[in-house]
Design a protein around this motif. Structure first.
Motif, PDB file in Angstrom:
ATOM      1  N   VAL A 289       0.851  -1.181   0.000  1.00 51.97           N
ATOM      2  CA  VAL A 289       0.000   0.000   0.000  1.00 51.97           C
ATOM      3  C   VAL A 289       0.890   1.236   0.000  1.00 51.97           C
ATOM      4  O   VAL A 289       2.006   1.200   0.537  1.00 51.97           O
TER       5      VAL A 289
ATOM      6  N   ARG B 230       2.519   4.181   1.319  1.00 49.07           N
ATOM      7  CA  ARG B 230       2.801   4.519   2.714  1.00 49.07           C
ATOM      8  C   ARG B 230       2.186   5.859   3.116  1.00 49.07           C
ATOM      9  O   ARG B 230       1.553   5.990   4.151  1.00 49.07           O
TER      10      ARG B 230
ATOM     11  N   PHE C 147      -1.601   5.706   3.305  1.00 50.73           N
ATOM     12  CA  PHE C 147      -1.978   4.883   4.447  1.00 50.73           C
ATOM     13  C   PHE C 147      -1.853   5.665   5.751  1.00 50.73           C
ATOM     14  O   PHE C 147      -2.771   5.706   6.564  1.00 50.73           O
TER      15      PHE C 147
ATOM     16  N   VAL D 132      -9.028  -1.897  10.186  1.00 53.06           N
ATOM     17  CA  VAL D 132      -8.456  -2.027   8.848  1.00 53.06           C
ATOM     18  C   VAL D 132      -8.916  -3.366   8.290  1.00 53.06           C
ATOM     19  O   VAL D 132      -8.706  -4.406   8.900  1.00 53.06           O
TER      20      VAL D 132
END
Length: 188
Positions: free
Chosen positions: A131, A133, A136, A157
């Motif tokens: 993902v 960073r 996120f 999550v």
């Protein structure tokens, strides 16, 4: 021997996971481990774990101690932000000494068995998620704004296909974000 800025960053990135509850005193500290030329710092509070690793010049030592979180918090305040400043760390049987050049800090070590954190990072997973960073972290920060209202409102999550769904629910409101992920299947 380590750079003060590196140690400062390691403490900053792990200290939030030190337990505040005194029911398990060993978890009110951080494990500092020197093994195979690397310095590892690990903090666990029963809900989360923080781990940071850094390569160091001392390859002969094999040390594992638990330093009180309050001590590391104070050391973090006096560590230099200068790139070339070094810190020497000396270990006794029940004490640790941080030599910062102008300052020296001695602290008693915590006694007991620290959590075997290596088991948490087991390499026997079947799926690996990649993902972005930055996206996120920003999504987690936004969800945390709502979650902070009460301590019983976790951030959730969930992985669904090629999406990561981050949610948080509290009286203050609800947060829901979707991020694109790449899912890698690991052959067994």
């Amino acid at each position: 021997l380590a750079c003060q800025t590196d140690l400062k960053e390691m403490i900053r990135q792990t200290i939030f996971s030190v337990a505040q509850d005194e029911t398990r005193p060993i978890l009110t500290g951080e494990m500092l481990q020197i093994r195979n030329g690397s310095l590892n710092m690990v903090a666990v509070d029963g809900y989360r774990i923080s781990y940071r690793k850094m390569e160091i010049s001392n390859e002969n030592s094999d040390i594992e101690v638990v330093i009180p979180g309050k001590t590391l918090g104070e050391i973090n305040k006096i560590l230099s932000s200068e790139e070339n400043e070094q810190v020497h760390i000396y270990f006794g049987e029940k004490h640790v000494l941080f030599d910062l050049g102008d300052s020296k800090v001695v602290s008693r070590l915590l006694e007991g068995d620290f959590l075997r954190y290596e088991q948490v990072f087991s390499p026997d997973y079947e799926t690996k998620i990649l993902v972005d960073r930055k996206n996120f972290l920003m999504s987690i920060e936004r969800a945390a704004l709502i979650s902070r209202e009460g301590k019983k409102n976790p951030i959730r999550v969930e992985i669904d296909g090629d999406k990561m769904i981050i949610t948080s629910n509290a009286e203050l409101g609800t947060s829901r974000e979707e991020l694109d992920v790449s899912r890698l299947i690991i052959p067994t």
